[in-house]
Design an enzyme around this catalytic site. Sequence first.
Site, PDB file in Angstrom:
ATOM      1  CD  GLU A 148       8.733 -25.657  16.033  1.00 29.14           C
ATOM      2  OE1 GLU A 148       7.904 -25.374  15.138  1.00 29.14           O
ATOM      3  OE2 GLU A 148       9.933 -25.315  15.993  1.00 29.14           O
ATOM      4  CD  GLU A 242      12.289 -23.185  12.210  1.00 31.76           C
ATOM      5  OE1 GLU A 242      11.105 -23.051  11.934  1.00 31.76           O
ATOM      6  OE2 GLU A 242      12.692 -23.344  13.380  1.00 31.76           O
TER       7      GLU A 242
END
Length: 287
Positions: A148, A242
Site C-alpha cells: 500500500e 478505512e
Amino acid sequence: MPVRFAVHAYAWTSSWSNDTLWIVDHIAKLGLEALEVPLMEPRLVDPAAIRARAGAAGIGLLTSLALPEGADPAAEDADERGRARTRLIEAVDLTAEMGGTVFTGVVYSAIGKRIDRRPVDADYERAAEVLAGAARHAAERGVTIGLEPINRYESYLVNTVDQALRLRELAGEPNIGVHLDTYHMNIEEDDFYAPTVSAVPHLVHVHLSESHRGIPGRGTVDWDAVFRGLADGGYDGMVGLESFVEASEAMKAATYIWRPLAPDSDTLVREGLAFLRGAAATHGLVA
Ligand SMILES: [Mn+2]
C-alpha cells in the site's frame, strides 16, 4: 463486474481481540461483505474464532498492518530486517489460519520512519528481499501480499503506485500485489484515473478514504475517476472503507489525526457506504 465492499475494523475498535468479534455480525447488518482485521497486535488475534464467526455471518476476511518502528524491511540494520520478517511471516500465518487470502498494508517499511536522505536502490533491494521471502511463505498458504503506497509524511519508501509496482517487480514474486488508498493518492498522484488503471492488473485491495479521512463523499477525492479507473481496468475484487474513528492513540498519531472525523463510527460507515455504492454503481461495479 461487481466489487465487494469491506470495512476496516478500526472504524469501531482500537484493538482487535475476541472482545470485538461482534463487529463481524454488525458489519453484516450494515450491508458490508468483508472485514479487514488489523494485525498490529498479533497475540490478541484468534484466527479460529474469527474464521468461525465470519463463516457463520457470510463475511469475507482480509488482514492488514503497518509495520512498527524497529521492524523495517528496508533497514540497513539486519536485526531490524529480521524483526520485519518475523512480523510478516506471523501475519501471513494468521491470515491463512482465519481463511483469508489477502494480507496487505505498509509491509515494505516502518510507518512514520524518517531518514535524512532520499531512498536509493539499496533501500528498495533490501525491502524486496524481505518481501520475497514472506511472499514465498505466503504462496504455500494461498495468501497474496499487498503493498500500500502511503504519503510522504508517513513513509519515505513507497508513496506512489508506480513505486509500488517497481518494488513488486524487484521482489519478483507473483503473489505480491498492490493496494490503493485514495487518501494517499490525493496527496501523491497526478490524478486518480491513470494510477488506478495501471494498478488493476496487480490490485488486491482499495482503501476508499476521503481526502480528510472523514465520511466518503464529503471531501475532495475524485470518486468518479477512481471508479471509472477500476471499471476500465476490469477490477472485480475488494474495496473497503478505512477510517480511524476508534483507532488506538498510537495509530491516530502515526496517521496525524488530531480531531474527530465523523460524529460516530456507524454514521461514517452508513453514509460513506451509501455514497460509495452509488458512485460505484455509476460505473457498473455494483451487482
Ligand atoms: Mn490505507
